[in-house]
Design a protein around this motif. Structure first.
Motif, short mmCIF file in Angstrom:
data_model
loop_
_atom_site.label_atom_id
_atom_site.label_comp_id
_atom_site.label_asym_id
_atom_site.label_seq_id
_atom_site.Cartn_x
_atom_site.Cartn_y
_atom_site.Cartn_z
N ASP A 19 -18.94 28.85 39.42
CA ASP A 19 -19.32 27.40 39.53
C ASP A 19 -17.29 26.90 38.09
OD1 ASP A 19 -18.01 24.51 39.23
OD2 ASP A 19 -20.06 24.29 39.71
N ASN A 21 -16.31 24.08 37.41
CA ASN A 21 -16.58 22.96 37.19
C ASN A 21 -17.49 23.31 35.79
OD1 ASN A 21 -14.78 21.76 38.53
ND2 ASN A 21 -16.05 21.04 39.70
N LYS A 22 -18.40 24.16 36.04
CA LYS A 22 -18.99 24.27 34.57
C LYS A 22 -18.42 25.44 33.64
CE LYS A 22 -22.51 23.10 37.24
NZ LYS A 22 -24.73 23.42 37.66
N GLN A 24 -17.59 29.08 34.25
CA GLN A 24 -19.44 29.91 34.26
C GLN A 24 -18.68 31.68 34.14
OE1 GLN A 24 -21.27 28.64 37.69
NE2 GLN A 24 -22.96 28.09 36.22
#
Length: 187
Positions: A19, A21-22, A24
Motif C-alpha cells: 500500500d 499510502n503506508k 510499505q
C-alpha cells in the motif's frame, strides 16, 4: 478437476499487498553478485494509483549519487533506469490485472546490443520507445543491481519515494544467468 487444473493455469496466490499510502516495501542488501548478467521475475498487479512512478526493484549507490532499477512510469510505461540511461517501453500498463514481468540483463552479449537488456510482459518481448529511450547498455557495462548495496522492492531506494501500489508474488532474482519467461513457468 477444476478448470484451471485442466488448462494448466495457476493461481497467483500468496501475494504481498503493498500500500503506497503506508510507505510499505521490502529491503535487502545483497552480497556482490554478477552485475553484468542477471534476471528478475515477478508477478504483479497494480492498484489504482496511476499518477505516480511506482518502483518494482531499485538500488542506490553507496555514495547516494546514482540509482538503478525498474518502475512503472507516470505515463503507464514499463521503465528501466540503467547506467544513466532511461528505457521506456512502447507498451502501456493500464490494466489492474496480473502481469508476469521478466527483466533480463546480459551486457556480455556482443551483438545485437538490443539483446543486452530485454523485458518480457506476459511472455511478450517489449520494445523500447526510441524517442524517449537511450542507447542500449554498452558491452560489459556493470549495473548497480546485484551489488553489495541496499535493494528495495516496492520503493525507490532509500529516498523513500515512488512506492508501488498493488500486489506482488513469486519475486525471483537470478544471479549470473539471463533467463527468458519460459523458465518461470506458466505465463
Amino acid at each position: 478437476i477444476t478448470e484451471d487444473r485442466a488448462s494448466g493455469a495457476q493461481f497467483i496466490d500468496g501475494s504481498l499487498k503493498i500500500d503506497n499510502n503506508k510507505s510499505q516495501y521490502l529491503q535487502r542488501t545483497f552480497s556482490t553478485g554478477n552485475q553484468k548478467t542477471y534476471t528478475f521475475s515477478v508477478w504483479l498487479k497494480r492498484g489504482f494509483d496511476f499518477a505516480n512512478f511506482q518502483a518494482i526493484l531499485t538500488t542506490l549507490s553507496s555514495d547516494g549519487t546514482s540509482n538503478t532499477g525498474a518502475w512503472i512510469s507516470t505515463a503507464d510505461e514499463w521503465y528501466y533506469f540503467f547506467g544513466g540511461s532511461n528505457f521506456y517501453s512502447n507498451a502501456k500498463v493500464r490494466d489492474t490485472g496480473w502481469y508476469h514481468v521478466v527483466y533480463r540483463l546480459d551486457t556480455t552479449i556482443a551483438s545485437p546490443d538490443s539483446d543486452r537488456l530485454r523485458v518480457y510482459v506476459n511472455g511478450n518481448l517489449m520494445s523500447w520507445n526510441t524517442s524517449t529511450s537511450q542507447a542500449y547498455p554498452t558491452l560489459n557495462e556493470t549495473d548497480l543491481l546485484n551489488s553489495a548495496a541496499s535493494h528495495s522492492i516496492g520503493r525507490r531506494d532509500s529516498s523513500n519515494q515512488h512506492h508501488f501500489d498493488g500486489s506482488m508474488s513469486q519475486f525471483y532474482f537470478i544471479d549470473g544467468q539471463s533467463l527468458g519467461p519460459e523458465e518461470f513457468g506458466y505465463t
